[in-house]
Enzyme design. Structure first.
Site, PDB file in Angstrom:
ATOM      1  N   SER A 210      39.562  43.964  42.863  1.00 38.91           N
ATOM      2  CA  SER A 210      38.882  42.671  42.885  1.00 38.91           C
ATOM      3  C   SER A 210      38.475  42.346  44.318  1.00 38.91           C
ATOM      4  O   SER A 210      37.736  43.106  44.935  1.00 38.91           O
ATOM      5  CB  SER A 210      39.781  41.585  42.284  1.00 38.91           C
ATOM      6  OG  SER A 210      39.094  40.364  42.184  1.00 38.91           O
ATOM      7  N   THR A 211      38.986  41.259  44.902  1.00 41.37           N
ATOM      8  CA  THR A 211      38.600  40.868  46.264  1.00 41.37           C
ATOM      9  C   THR A 211      38.910  41.990  47.254  1.00 41.37           C
ATOM     10  O   THR A 211      40.034  42.483  47.314  1.00 41.37           O
ATOM     11  CB  THR A 211      39.354  39.594  46.680  1.00 41.37           C
ATOM     12  OG1 THR A 211      39.129  38.581  45.709  1.00 41.37           O
ATOM     13  CG2 THR A 211      38.879  39.116  48.042  1.00 41.37           C
ATOM     14  N   HIS A 237      36.033  43.279  39.670  1.00 41.12           N
ATOM     15  CA  HIS A 237      35.694  41.906  39.295  1.00 41.12           C
ATOM     16  C   HIS A 237      34.452  41.469  40.063  1.00 41.12           C
ATOM     17  O   HIS A 237      34.489  41.316  41.277  1.00 41.12           O
ATOM     18  CB  HIS A 237      36.855  40.957  39.615  1.00 41.12           C
ATOM     19  CG  HIS A 237      38.082  41.224  38.798  1.00 41.12           C
ATOM     20  ND1 HIS A 237      39.322  40.791  39.182  1.00 41.12           N
ATOM     21  CD2 HIS A 237      38.255  41.874  37.615  1.00 41.12           C
ATOM     22  CE1 HIS A 237      40.213  41.156  38.274  1.00 41.12           C
ATOM     23  NE2 HIS A 237      39.594  41.823  37.322  1.00 41.12           N
ATOM     24  N   MET A 330      42.896  39.506  43.963  1.00 40.85           N
ATOM     25  CA  MET A 330      43.676  38.339  43.594  1.00 40.85           C
ATOM     26  C   MET A 330      44.165  38.458  42.150  1.00 40.85           C
ATOM     27  O   MET A 330      43.526  39.083  41.322  1.00 40.85           O
ATOM     28  CB  MET A 330      42.834  37.067  43.728  1.00 40.85           C
ATOM     29  CG  MET A 330      42.452  36.705  45.144  1.00 40.85           C
ATOM     30  SD  MET A 330      41.620  35.091  45.232  1.00 40.85           S
ATOM     31  CE  MET A 330      40.009  35.510  44.579  1.00 40.85           C
ATOM     32  N   ASP A 333      45.640  40.987  37.116  1.00 41.90           N
ATOM     33  CA  ASP A 333      44.924  41.825  36.158  1.00 41.90           C
ATOM     34  C   ASP A 333      45.245  43.297  36.397  1.00 41.90           C
ATOM     35  O   ASP A 333      45.195  43.785  37.531  1.00 41.90           O
ATOM     36  CB  ASP A 333      43.416  41.582  36.284  1.00 41.90           C
ATOM     37  CG  ASP A 333      42.618  42.237  35.172  1.00 41.90           C
ATOM     38  OD1 ASP A 333      43.190  42.472  34.093  1.00 41.90           O
ATOM     39  OD2 ASP A 333      41.422  42.504  35.383  1.00 41.90           O
TER      40      ASP A 333
END
Length: 396
Positions: A210-211, A237, A330, A333
Site C-alpha cells: 500500500s503506502t 492499494h 497502512m 490487509d
C-alpha cells in the site's frame, strides 16, 4: 503539543484555499505557509521547515516533480502529491512516488467530492507526520532495461529569487530533518527481456502493498531476473487509472513483462500482473491452466483490490508452490490471507522489515498474527524469492 506545520503548494489560489480549508478541519495541523510554484515552495521549505507538504504536479516555472527532487535532496520532508486523473497526471504521480513522495490524493472533482478528498488527505498527513521521525534507508533502484535512462544533470540549478510565500505567525518549533534519502542506482543490468512463456509453472508469487508500495515494487520487481520461472500477482492499494500507469512505469524498468491485469487473462511465468484499481483480483483454474478473475464484490477492510482476497484465492491450489509477500503499507490487509496460506504449509511467507518500510502497518500486522515466517529488508526480498523459486525449478 503544537500543531503539525503544513506547507500547501498549488498554482491555483482557489485550490490552495480548498486544500487549506480541508486541512484546517483537523486541529492537529496548521498551515504554516502557501506557495504558488515549486520555486516558491523551496524558499518556504527553508524558511518555515514544515512537517509535511502538499504539492500540486502541474505548476509554472518549476513543476511538482522538479520541486520534489529538490526537496528530497536538500531537506527530505513527507510530500503528499495532489494529482489529476488525466493520463499525464497519473503517469507523473507514479513517477513522483518513485522519486520519494510519501503518497498522493486526487483533486476534488465530480467523481471525488471535497469531503472524500479531505478525509483521505488528513489520514495520509497523519501517517506521514507520525512516520517522518524515522528515516527510511535508501534502497537501490534498477536501471531501465528497455529504454536507457535519461542522463542526469551535473550542475545545480540556481536558487530562484522569488517573493517569499505568505506568512502565518507561529512560535518557532524545533525541527529535526528526517525523510527518505534519494534512491541510489546500481550498475546497469544486462539481462534481456524474456520471451513469452506459455508452458506450465509450479510456483507462483503473490505480493501485497500500500503506502510506499510503488517505490518498493520498483525495487522488488527490478531484482527479479529475466526468465523468472513463476508469475507474480500484485495488489497495490491505488485508485482506478493509476494502476495502469504504475504497471507501465514498472514495465519500463523491469526484466519481466509488467502489465495491468485483465479479466480472463491467462497467467504466464515471467510476467507480473498488477490488480486494477477498484477491482479485486483472484487466481482461477480451467483445464490445468491459470487465469485472472476480476470482480467488483464489496471491499475487504475498506480496500478493493484487497490483498486478503488475492491471497485467499490461492488456497484452492496446493499443487502450486505459493510464495506470499507483504510490504510497506497502512492497515492490516493481507495478514488474514497470509495466515491461511501458512496454515496450508506454503514455503514462503515474507514480511518487509520495519527498517525499510515507509509505513510498517501491513507487515507488522502479518508478523503479529503469526502469518509471516520470514522478515527481510526490502533489498533482500527479491533475491530470497529467486532462491526460493529456483530451488524448486532446479529439483523438478
Amino acid at each position: 503539543m503544537a500543531p503539525y506545520r503544513v506547507l500547501v503548494v498549488d498554482d491555483s489560489a482557489f485550490m490552495r484555499k480548498i486544500i487549506c480549508d480541508l486541512i484546517k478541519q483537523d486541529p492537529r495541523f496548521t498551515i504554516v505557509a502557501t506557495a504558488g510554484t515549486g520555486a516558491e515552495a523551496l524558499l518556504a521549505l527553508k524558511q518555515y521547515k514544515p512537517d509535511a507538504i502538499t504539492m500540486d504536479l502541474e505548476m509554472p516555472e518549476m513543476n511538482g516533480l522538479e520541486a520534489l527532487k529538490q526537496i528530497m535532496r536538500i531537506q527530505p520532508t513527507p510530500v503528499i502529491m495532489i494529482s489529476g486523473i488525466s493520463e499525464d497526471g497519473t503517469r507523473e504521480t507514479i513517477k513522483a512516488l518513485q522519486l520519494g513522495a510519501f503518497d498522493f490524493i486526487r483533486k476534488p472533482s465530480t467523481a471525488v467530492s471535497p469531503q472524500e478528498v479531505g478525509q483521505q488527505l488528513l489520514e495520509k498527513l497523519s501517517v506521514a507526520v507520525m512516520t517522518r521521525s524515522k528515516p527510511v534507508p535508501a534502497v537501490p533502484r534498477p536501471e531501465a532495461v528497455k529504454k536507457p535512462a535519461p542522463p542526469q544533470e551535473t550542475r545545480k540549478p540556481e536558487e530562484p529569487k522569488l517573493p517569499e510565500p505568505e506568512k502565518i505567525v507561529k512560535p518557532e518549533i524545533k525541527f529535526k530533518p528526517a525523510g527518505r534519502p534519494a534512491v541510489a542506482k546500481p550498475p546497469k543490468r544486462e539481462q534481456q527481456r524474456p520471451q513469452k512463456i506459455t508452458g506450465s509453472f509450479t510456483d507462483i508469487v503473490a505480493v501485497g502493498t500500500s503506502t510506499g508500495g510503488p517505490r518498493a515494487l520498483h525495487q522488488l520487481i527490478g531484482d527479479l531476473p529475466s526468465g523468472f520461472p513463476a508469475p507474480v500477482l500484485v495488489v497495490q492499494h491505488m485508485p482506478p487509472r493509476f494502476t495502469r500507469s504504475l504497471a507501465q512505469r514498472l514495465d519500463s524498468f523491469s526484466n519481466l513483462k509488467v502489465m495491468e491485469a485483465e479479466q480472463g487473462q491467462q497467467v504466464h511465468a515471467g510476467h507480473v500482473y498488477i490488480a486494477p484499481g477498484g477491482l479485486h483480483m483472484e487466481l482461477t483454474e480451467r483445464a490445468g491452466q491459470y487465469y485472472i478473475h476480476l470482480s467488483e464484490t464489496p471491499p475487504r477492510s475498506g480496500h478493493r483490490p484487497s490483498v486478503d482476497v488475492l491471497f485467499e484465492s490461492l488456497l484452492p491450489y496446493p499443487k502450486l508452490r505459493r510464495h506470499a509477500v507483504i510490504m510497506t503499507g497502512m492497515g492490516s490487509d493481507g495478514a488474514k490471507g497470509m495466515k491461511s496460506l501458512v496454515e496450508q504449509g506454503i514455503p514462503t511467507a515474507v514480511a518487509e522489515a520495519e527498517e525499510t518500510c515507509v509505513v510498517f502497518g501491513m507487515p507488522r500486522s502479518a508478523i503479529e498474527a503469526g502469518a509471516a515466517t520470514t522478515v527481510l529488508p526490502l533489498h533482500s526480498i527479491g533475491n530470497f524469492l529467486v532462491s526460493a523459486v529456483g530451488r524448486n525449478s532446479s529439483s523438478s
